[in-house]
Design a protein around this motif. Structure first.
Motif, PDB file in Angstrom:
ATOM      1  N   VAL A 101       1.257  -0.993  -0.054  1.00  0.00           N
ATOM      2  CA  VAL A 101       0.123  -0.469   0.040  1.00  0.00           C
ATOM      3  C   VAL A 101       0.527   0.798  -0.045  1.00  0.00           C
ATOM      4  N   GLN A 102       0.697   2.070  -0.493  1.00  0.00           N
ATOM      5  CA  GLN A 102       1.302   2.958  -0.874  1.00  0.00           C
ATOM      6  C   GLN A 102       1.107   4.853   0.121  1.00  0.00           C
ATOM      7  N   THR A 103       1.255   5.132   1.051  1.00  0.00           N
ATOM      8  CA  THR A 103       1.199   6.048   1.928  1.00  0.00           C
ATOM      9  C   THR A 103       0.035   6.547   2.563  1.00  0.00           C
ATOM     10  N   ASP A 104      -0.410   7.199   1.155  1.00  0.00           N
ATOM     11  CA  ASP A 104      -1.140   7.928   1.292  1.00  0.00           C
ATOM     12  C   ASP A 104      -2.486   7.475   0.524  1.00  0.00           C
ATOM     13  N   ILE A 105      -2.848   6.302   0.347  1.00  0.00           N
ATOM     14  CA  ILE A 105      -3.845   5.981   0.428  1.00  0.00           C
ATOM     15  C   ILE A 105      -5.288   5.559   2.151  1.00  0.00           C
ATOM     16  N   GLN A 106      -6.337   6.171   2.015  1.00  0.00           N
ATOM     17  CA  GLN A 106      -6.751   6.594   2.919  1.00  0.00           C
ATOM     18  C   GLN A 106      -7.421   5.396   2.942  1.00  0.00           C
ATOM     19  N   VAL A 107      -8.053   5.433   4.501  1.00  0.00           N
ATOM     20  CA  VAL A 107      -8.216   4.245   5.633  1.00  0.00           C
ATOM     21  C   VAL A 107      -9.366   3.425   4.691  1.00  0.00           C
ATOM     22  N   GLY A 108     -11.168   4.825   4.596  1.00  0.00           N
ATOM     23  CA  GLY A 108     -11.647   4.537   3.662  1.00  0.00           C
ATOM     24  C   GLY A 108     -11.568   3.525   2.218  1.00  0.00           C
ATOM     25  N   PRO A 109     -11.309   3.984   1.474  1.00  0.00           N
ATOM     26  CA  PRO A 109     -10.569   3.291  -0.008  1.00  0.00           C
ATOM     27  C   PRO A 109     -10.541   2.168   0.618  1.00  0.00           C
ATOM     28  N   LEU A 110      -9.003   2.044   1.271  1.00  0.00           N
ATOM     29  CA  LEU A 110      -8.131   0.911   1.659  1.00  0.00           C
ATOM     30  C   LEU A 110      -9.691   0.156   2.046  1.00  0.00           C
ATOM     31  N   VAL A 111      -9.554  -0.051   2.980  1.00  0.00           N
ATOM     32  CA  VAL A 111     -10.822  -0.669   4.012  1.00  0.00           C
ATOM     33  C   VAL A 111     -11.664  -1.543   3.484  1.00  0.00           C
ATOM     34  N   LYS A 112     -12.002  -0.343   2.002  1.00  0.00           N
ATOM     35  CA  LYS A 112     -13.701  -0.933   1.377  1.00  0.00           C
ATOM     36  C   LYS A 112     -13.371  -1.728  -0.280  1.00  0.00           C
ATOM     37  N   LYS A 113     -11.142  -1.326  -0.928  1.00  0.00           N
ATOM     38  CA  LYS A 113     -11.402  -2.271  -1.398  1.00  0.00           C
ATOM     39  C   LYS A 113     -10.952  -3.172  -1.188  1.00  0.00           C
ATOM     40  N   LEU A 114     -10.081  -3.906  -0.578  1.00  0.00           N
ATOM     41  CA  LEU A 114      -9.895  -5.177   0.455  1.00  0.00           C
ATOM     42  C   LEU A 114     -10.967  -6.253   0.922  1.00  0.00           C
ATOM     43  N   ALA A 115     -12.346  -5.152   1.663  1.00  0.00           N
ATOM     44  CA  ALA A 115     -13.725  -5.819   2.184  1.00  0.00           C
ATOM     45  C   ALA A 115     -14.542  -6.454   0.672  1.00  0.00           C
ATOM     46  N   LYS A 116     -13.822  -5.524  -0.554  1.00  0.00           N
ATOM     47  CA  LYS A 116     -15.040  -6.031  -1.874  1.00  0.00           C
ATOM     48  C   LYS A 116     -13.725  -7.687  -2.844  1.00  0.00           C
ATOM     49  N   VAL A 117     -13.179  -7.709  -2.265  1.00  0.00           N
ATOM     50  CA  VAL A 117     -12.092  -9.135  -2.166  1.00  0.00           C
ATOM     51  C   VAL A 117     -12.560 -10.180  -1.480  1.00  0.00           C
ATOM     52  N   GLY A 118     -12.581  -9.804  -0.049  1.00  0.00           N
ATOM     53  CA  GLY A 118     -12.674 -10.769   1.299  1.00  0.00           C
ATOM     54  C   GLY A 118     -11.893 -10.742   2.037  1.00  0.00           C
ATOM     55  N   TYR A 119     -10.903  -9.116   2.253  1.00  0.00           N
ATOM     56  CA  TYR A 119     -10.459  -8.972   3.005  1.00  0.00           C
ATOM     57  C   TYR A 119     -10.545  -8.282   4.072  1.00  0.00           C
TER      58      TYR A 119
END
Length: 448
Positions: A101-119
């Motif tokens: 992860v590059q250090t400025d993805i924001q928490v919301g977009p990161l968590v949502k991206k991962l959730a969509k693929v089951g993580y």
């Protein structure tokens, strides 16, 4: 300025179009007037910016999600702000259950991206906080009791140090730097450009809840919550927020990695207290859980109010005297967003020893912060004094503070933020930044 080194990336000087927008932060209280912003597009842009700043003797600040909560931390007057907010790529390695992860993805977009693929990875209570900053200070949230802090999941990082050299830190190389990054506070050692996190398989479903009570039930609701939340099933994370009397709201929310039926029975001690005006319990798919708890916000959403925050760690439950202090703060602080905020600790947080990572505060019963808000400059000094006075009054009942909710009124900040890990952090600072290039209020001073 006579330097051969050129700034690269997206560069905005004072007076350029876009400067006003660039200098706005989530908390208007921290706004100031830097000389130049470098919005880095790559690690090389960060290296060039550090070298340029040193050559031209310009103070440096690193900025990620624009959520710094006290002055002069992520921006400095007449200095350079190295902003990594254009660096937000994510690569998932599902075989090894890791995300780079590059250090400025924001928490919301990161968590949502991962959730969509089951993580699943831990997250805080705001979608727009940058992953760079929240990780460095520890990274608390509703999943901390079930899977740990955000920083507990950090397994590798890339950092540009004071001489512009790019370092990688993991358990085999620069392992002391990895240790320090897991709770040692943002911006102390260099500028981080990439993280590698361990991720977990997300449950197919989980359950969220929300309970609201009238403000006059403050004492009985708080007593019930503190008696229940630190000791309940470790799969249950809960926030209690008690707003100012002027606002009139007491609000509990939470997340349970289990069924609605089970959560309903676990919540009984809370629901049966006082006369709740709202009780909402809903089992959802994990992707919908994340949407519910951290709804989308515009990336540059800015608070309309100035915030001053302080924090502490109760290692025992609050006696009546401490609850009285809380009540008088909430009666006196008129801002509609002023509040006392609590998050239950325990579970996976204290399965790791305080010395195993730089994050020291493993054993409190819960986390506590209080904040005042104001819109008129003429109200600033009264609100700042109120936060400070409340800290003094609460001191017999709490310990330390959380570095991600910095408070520059704390004089003995090293032990307060880092406990007995402070000296080791000072030695690591001396190794990676001996000239103290990365210094700001309450930064870790090098110790040789």
């Amino acid at each position: 300025m006579g330097s051969k080194i050129r700034l690269t990336g997206r560069i905005i000087y004072k007076g350029d179009p876009g400067y006003e927008q660039a200098r706005q932060n989530w908390n208007p209280y921290v706004d100031t007037f830097p000389l130049v912003f470098v919005f880095a597009q790559s690690t090389k842009d960060v290296t060039n910016a550090i070298e340029w700043a040193r050559k031209n003797n310009v103070p440096i600040r690193a900025r990620s999600g624009r959520h710094a909560l006290d002055k002069n931390l992520s921006m400095v007057k007449d200095g350079i702000v190295i902003d990594v907010s254009d660096m937000k790529k994510v690569w998932l390695n599902s075989e090894q259950e890791m995300a780079i992860v590059q250090t400025d993805i924001q928490v919301g977009p990161l968590v949502k991206k991962l959730a969509k693929v089951g993580y699943m990875v831990p997250f805080g209570d705001s979608p727009t906080v940058g992953i760079g900053g929240i990780t460095m200070g520890g990274g608390m949230g509703l999943l901390q009791r079930s899977i740990g802090l955000i920083s507990d999941h950090l397994i590798e990082l890339e950092m540009v140090e004071a001489n512009g050299i790019v370092l990688n830190a993991n358990k085999n190389n620069n392992s002391d730097l990895l240790w320090a990054t897991r709770g040692g506070g943002g911006g102390n050692f260099g500028i981080n450009t990439e993280y590698c996190f361990k991720v977990h398989r997300a449950p197919t479903e989980a359950t969220v809840f929300e309970i609201i009570w009238p403000w006059n039930q403050l004492e009985k609701v708080f007593k019930a919550w503190q008696k229940w939340a630190p000791f309940v099933d470790n799969r249950l994370g809960s926030i209690l927020e008690i707003f100012s009397e002027n606002n009139g709201l007491i609000h509990a929310t939470g997340l349970f990695l289990g069924s609605k039926t089970k959560l309903s029975s676990l919540l009984e001690p809370l629901i049966s207290v006082g006369a709740p005006t709202k009780v909402f319990i809903q089992e959802l798919s994990y992707t919908n859980v994340v949407e519910y708890l951290i709804p989308n916000e515009p990336i540059t959403r800015r608070s309309e109010q100035n915030y001053k925050i302080s924090s502490a760690w109760p290692t025992r439950l609050f006696p009546d005297e401490a609850i009285k202090i809380m009540r008088s703060f909430l009666e006196e602080s008129t801002g509609t967003e002023s509040s006392f905020f609590f998050l239950n600790c325990g579970g996976a947080v204290n399965r790791i020893s305080p010395e195993a990572t730089a994050f020291f505060w493993r054993y409190p019963k819960f986390y506590l912060e209080w904040n005042t808000t104001w819109t008129q400059d003429s109200d600033a000094s009264r609100n700042l004094a109120l936060v400070s006075r409340t800290r003094q009054q609460l001191s017999p009942f709490v310990e330390g503070a959380y570095v991600n909710s910095p408070d520059q009124n704390i004089i003995n900040f090293g032990p307060d933020y880092y406990g007995t890990n402070f000296e080791r952090l000072q030695s690591i600072k001396a190794k990676y930044d001996p000239e103290n290039v990365f210094h700001f209020p309450q930064s870790i001073p090098p110790k040789f």
